[in-house]
Design an enzyme around this catalytic site. Structure first.
Site, short mmCIF file in Angstrom:
data_model
loop_
_atom_site.label_atom_id
_atom_site.label_comp_id
_atom_site.label_asym_id
_atom_site.label_seq_id
_atom_site.Cartn_x
_atom_site.Cartn_y
_atom_site.Cartn_z
N TYR A 1 73.80 36.50 27.86
CA TYR A 1 74.46 36.29 29.14
C TYR A 1 74.02 37.29 30.21
O TYR A 1 74.48 37.22 31.34
CB TYR A 1 75.98 36.33 29.00
N LYS A 2 73.12 38.21 29.89
CA LYS A 2 72.64 39.17 30.88
C LYS A 2 71.35 38.62 31.51
O LYS A 2 71.39 37.68 32.30
CB LYS A 2 72.43 40.53 30.23
N PHE B 1 76.41 51.42 22.97
CA PHE B 1 77.54 50.65 23.47
C PHE B 1 78.64 50.75 22.41
O PHE B 1 78.37 50.56 21.22
CB PHE B 1 77.14 49.19 23.69
N ASP C 1 69.25 46.71 18.92
CA ASP C 1 70.09 45.96 19.85
C ASP C 1 69.29 45.78 21.14
O ASP C 1 68.93 46.76 21.79
CB ASP C 1 71.39 46.73 20.11
N ARG D 1 76.05 51.50 38.55
CA ARG D 1 74.93 50.80 37.92
C ARG D 1 74.45 49.66 38.82
O ARG D 1 75.25 48.87 39.34
CB ARG D 1 75.35 50.20 36.57
#
Length: 419
Positions: free
Chosen positions: A240-241, A146, A215, A389
């Site tokens: 938050y995922k 990312f 990560d 996605r």
């Protein structure tokens, strides 16, 4: 056979196939041990497959946040630092996340953003490596990472006098050497959903005498991680995922217990001081995971996350993983059966050992296709230029959702000119 007859036959066969998949979906949902978790979330009649970007709201959270605002802040005010447990929230909530990533208590502290925690972890990793001597001056970073992780690692390298070496995760073992100080990797690739070999790569990093930083943004809450079991040194992740902590909810930092006594944070704030209210000019770090704290915790967001974590009570991460793989398998089957040939190509690995909890489909018309999917109630997202996605959050996504998403995708593609 005439062209019309062939078209009629093809349509009939496709309708039969769709009915078969619908029936399978209903049976799979009926047998799903996690199916009752869906009612714990605020969902509508659509199909929400973007939990790998922002998890759905647990229905009980608004009332808990209202209490934080009106009673804890509105009535108790400053007293809530002690009486409502505000001061100890970063470690307390860290201990609730710990089982989800395979860590014992006392090793995770919640606070700050993922980016800030990546900075802390990478710089601290180079300092840990320096304690062993040997003049190590390279930081290996996931070349497919990312972007922010790469930006932060590059800045950390400039500040510490190290050199950044971008490398594909599969090539890490061959890139390690006696100059490697630290390695920063993502357990799951955010574009493709590829699951990297955390146990094997961590072992390779250690064999080279370096420090492993992981990560976990796209893995925590979707699959077993095993931080302690596999000897990970440092790790970071967002909440938050798959953890459903809410937009911008605080991230977390894992510091293995064996490193805590010498963990040297590049951001030594007053909250990580051994005597934070002593207000002394000299810094003395606290013991344990508290060393990962910096400034005043973001209490409202943090307690929102704490409330959201209730949906995990009684849930086995292994059960979540089993459903995740079954869901993504089933979705890929439906896509293969429904979608016109040649319109999409999966870039997510077929092998379970290499797959996270999302399916990424390469599609030349990705942007208009995703827009039309969302208009029709199937919410995924895309990564430019051409990747659709679909994130599968096992606590609230079912097999009927997967079948419907594939069916609507096929309909959209049939209506969208190729190329």
């Amino acid at each position: 056979m005439s062209e019309t007859s062939r078209d009629t036959s093809r349509d009939a066969s496709r309708d039969t196939s769709r009915e078969t998949f619908r029936e399978r979906a209903l049976k799979l949902d009926a047998a799903d041990p996690l199916a009752d978790r869906r009612k714990l979330f605020a969902l509508d009649d659509g199909v929400y497959l973007d939990g790998n970007s922002l998890g759905a709201l647990p229905v009980h959270v608004p009332a808990r946040v209202q209490d934080v605002l009106t009673r804890q802040w509105g009535e108790l005010r400053i007293r809530s630092w002690g009486e409502s447990g505000w001061w100890t929230a970063p470690e307390r909530i860290g201990d609730r996340i710990a089982p989800l990533v395979g860590a014992a208590a006392g090793q995770i502290v919640v606070g700050d953003s993922t980016s800030v925690n990546v900075f802390k972890a990478v710089v601290a990793a180079t300092r840990l490596a320096a304690l062993a001597g040997g003049g190590r001056d390279e930081i290996l970073v996931d070349a497919t990472t990312f972007p922010t992780d790469g930006y932060i690692a590059a800045s950390a390298a400039r500040l510490t006098g190290h050199r950044i070496v971008p490398v594909d995760p599969a090539d890490v073992p061959g890139a390690l050497g006696d100059r490697t100080a630290a390695v920063l990797l993502n357990q799951v690739d955010f574009r493709t959903g590829r699951l990297h070999d955390l146990p094997g790569l961590t072992a390779a990093v250690h064999a080279a005498g370096a420090i492993a930083v992981w990560d976990l943004c796209h893995s925590a809450g979707a699959l077993p991680v095993g931080l302690d079991e596999h000897g990970v040194d440092l790790a970071v992740g967002c909440t938050y995922k798959y953890l459903n902590g809410g937009p911008g909810s605080p991230a977390y930092l894992y510091v293995a217990e064996r490193h805590q006594a010498v963990f040297d944070s590049p951001l030594p704030g007053w909250n990580s001081h051994a005597d934070p209210f002593g207000m002394t000019p000299d810094y003395t770090p606290a013991d344990g995971s508290v060393r990962g704290r910096v400034g005043t915790p973001d209490i409202v967001s943090m307690l929102t996350l704490e409330a959201a974590l209730d949906v995990w009570d009684g849930v086995s991460v292994d059960a979540v993983r089993a459903k995740s793989l079954a869901l993504t398998d089933f979705f890929l089957e439906c896509v293969e059966a429904y979608v016109p040939a040649g319109r999409v190509t999966s870039v997510t690995p077929v092998a379970h050992a290499e797959r996270g909890s999302q399916v990424a489909l390469r599609c030349d018309e990705a942007e208009p296709v995703m827009s039309r999917l969302i208009e029709r109630g199937v919410v995924g997202d895309l990564r430019r230029p051409d990747v659709l996605r679909f994130g599968f959050t096992p606590l609230y996504v079912g097999f009927a959702d997967a079948e419907r998403a594939a069916r609507v995708l096929a309909e959209v593609l049939e209506e969208t000119p190729a190329g």
